[in-house]
Design a protein around this motif. Structure first.
Motif, PDB file in Angstrom:
ATOM      1  N   UNK A 203       0.807  -1.227   0.000  1.00 26.98           N
ATOM      2  CA  UNK A 203       0.000   0.000   0.000  1.00 26.98           C
ATOM      3  C   UNK A 203       0.843   1.282   0.000  1.00 26.98           C
ATOM      4  N   UNK A 204       1.971   1.253   0.702  1.00 29.71           N
ATOM      5  CA  UNK A 204       2.826   2.447   0.759  1.00 29.71           C
ATOM      6  C   UNK A 204       3.394   2.778  -0.623  1.00 29.71           C
ATOM      7  N   UNK A 205       3.789   1.737  -1.361  1.00 27.75           N
ATOM      8  CA  UNK A 205       4.332   1.948  -2.709  1.00 27.75           C
ATOM      9  C   UNK A 205       3.246   2.406  -3.680  1.00 27.75           C
ATOM     10  N   UNK A 206       2.059   1.849  -3.512  1.00 22.58           N
ATOM     11  CA  UNK A 206       0.938   2.283  -4.356  1.00 22.58           C
ATOM     12  C   UNK A 206       0.690   3.767  -4.116  1.00 22.58           C
ATOM     13  N   UNK A 207       0.712   4.144  -2.856  1.00 18.95           N
ATOM     14  CA  UNK A 207       0.475   5.549  -2.521  1.00 18.95           C
ATOM     15  C   UNK A 207       1.552   6.433  -3.144  1.00 18.95           C
ATOM     16  N   UNK A 208       2.806   6.002  -3.057  1.00 20.42           N
ATOM     17  CA  UNK A 208       3.892   6.792  -3.642  1.00 20.42           C
ATOM     18  C   UNK A 208       3.720   6.973  -5.149  1.00 20.42           C
ATOM     19  N   UNK A 209       3.295   5.910  -5.839  1.00 23.77           N
ATOM     20  CA  UNK A 209       3.058   6.025  -7.287  1.00 23.77           C
ATOM     21  C   UNK A 209       1.963   7.051  -7.557  1.00 23.77           C
ATOM     22  N   UNK A 210       0.914   7.019  -6.757  1.00 28.48           N
ATOM     23  CA  UNK A 210      -0.194   7.949  -6.958  1.00 28.48           C
ATOM     24  C   UNK A 210       0.250   9.384  -6.674  1.00 28.48           C
ATOM     25  N   UNK A 211       1.045   9.530  -5.629  1.00 32.47           N
ATOM     26  CA  UNK A 211       1.554  10.872  -5.260  1.00 32.47           C
ATOM     27  C   UNK A 211       2.394  11.443  -6.395  1.00 32.47           C
ATOM     28  N   UNK A 212       3.249  10.600  -6.981  1.00 33.94           N
ATOM     29  CA  UNK A 212       4.091  11.054  -8.097  1.00 33.94           C
ATOM     30  C   UNK A 212       3.247  11.572  -9.247  1.00 33.94           C
ATOM     31  N   UNK A 213       2.191  10.837  -9.579  1.00 34.27           N
ATOM     32  CA  UNK A 213       1.312  11.248 -10.675  1.00 34.27           C
ATOM     33  C   UNK A 213       0.663  12.586 -10.366  1.00 34.27           C
ATOM     34  N   UNK A 214       0.218  12.741  -9.130  1.00 38.44           N
ATOM     35  CA  UNK A 214      -0.444  13.984  -8.765  1.00 38.44           C
ATOM     36  C   UNK A 214       0.521  15.151  -8.758  1.00 38.44           C
ATOM     37  N   UNK A 215       1.736  14.887  -8.299  1.00 41.06           N
ATOM     38  CA  UNK A 215       2.729  15.953  -8.253  1.00 41.06           C
ATOM     39  C   UNK A 215       3.031  16.434  -9.676  1.00 41.06           C
ATOM     40  N   UNK A 216       3.048  15.491 -10.636  1.00 40.42           N
ATOM     41  CA  UNK A 216       3.287  15.850 -12.041  1.00 40.42           C
ATOM     42  C   UNK A 216       2.201  16.781 -12.572  1.00 40.42           C
TER      43      UNK A 216
END
Ligand code: ZN
Length: 218
Positions: A203-216
């Motif tokens: 779940x932590x890695x999934x969250x990080x992937x989502x955060x990266x997309x949003x930051x972009x």
């Protein structure tokens, strides 16, 4: 204001991820349940219609759900919106697309938390719950086994395998879900702002992937 959409099958952890994204990026979390409760409590015309449909034991139809969501969007938001659990059908997705373009509201990311059915099945079938309702602790045979086989670590009650958590029950639920979900996914997969994250990671890695997309996108 832009509208983002989070898609994923039940058991993908989508709900938890949505909550964390909302917190991190100060988004407005929109679930149809919340909109519905709000409209019912305010006694709006469409809220009352939805209430009557539910009272008769029926599912609220696409047009009514769309009407509720659009009424809420028309009131406006400060900042972006994250939809969780909407759109649920292809019809809802098409209607939302038309609404957004007529209202000149941008569609942000459509994020899909993708988990293969087999992995979801393993999550569900390995689940054991504490038989003591006051405790309700949840275990998993592979990923979070109790210290003593079949016994709750917290209260010592026996663990049980719920009838909803059998492979047969899971497969029948997934077949029903996919009949509606796959056309919806197909509709969004063709959009340029569609992104899929690997929901099979921790779940932590999934969250990080989502955060990266949003930051972009910010
Ligand atoms: Zn317990």
């Amino acid at each position: 204001m832009k509208v983002h959409i989070l898609l994923g099958p039940p058991g993908s952890g989508k709900g938890t991820q949505a909550k964390r994204l909302v917190e991190k990026f100060k988004l407005n979390h929109l679930s149809t349940g919340d909109i519905l409760r709000d409209a019912v409590s305010k006694g709006t015309e469409i809220g009352l219609r939805a209430k009557a449909i539910m009272a008769s034991g029926k599912l609220v139809d696409d047009d009514t759900v769309n009407g509720l969501v659009f009424a809420r969007l028309r009131q406006g938001f400060e900042g972006d919106v994250l939809f969780d659990g909407y759109p649920r059908t292809l019809q809802q997705a098409e209607a939302l697309g038309e609404f957004l373009s007529t209202q000149l509201i941008g569609l942000g990311y459509v994020l899909s938390v993708a988990v293969p059915d087999g992995a979801l099945e393993a999550r569900v079938v390995g689940r054991r719950v504490c038989s003591n309702n006051d405790c309700g602790a949840i275990y998993h045979m592979e990923t979070k086994p109790p210290k003593q086989d079949g016994i709750c670590d917290l209260c010592g009650s026996p663990l049980k395998h719920r009838s909803d958590d059998t492979a047969e029950a899971f497969r029948s639920r997934m077949a029903e879900f996919n009949a509606t979900f796959q056309p919806l996914l197909g509709f969004y997969e063709r959009k340029p702002n569609f992104r899929s994250v690997d929901g099979n990671l921790a779940p932590e890695q999934v969250f990080e992937s989502l955060v990266q997309l949003f930051a972009e996108s910010a």
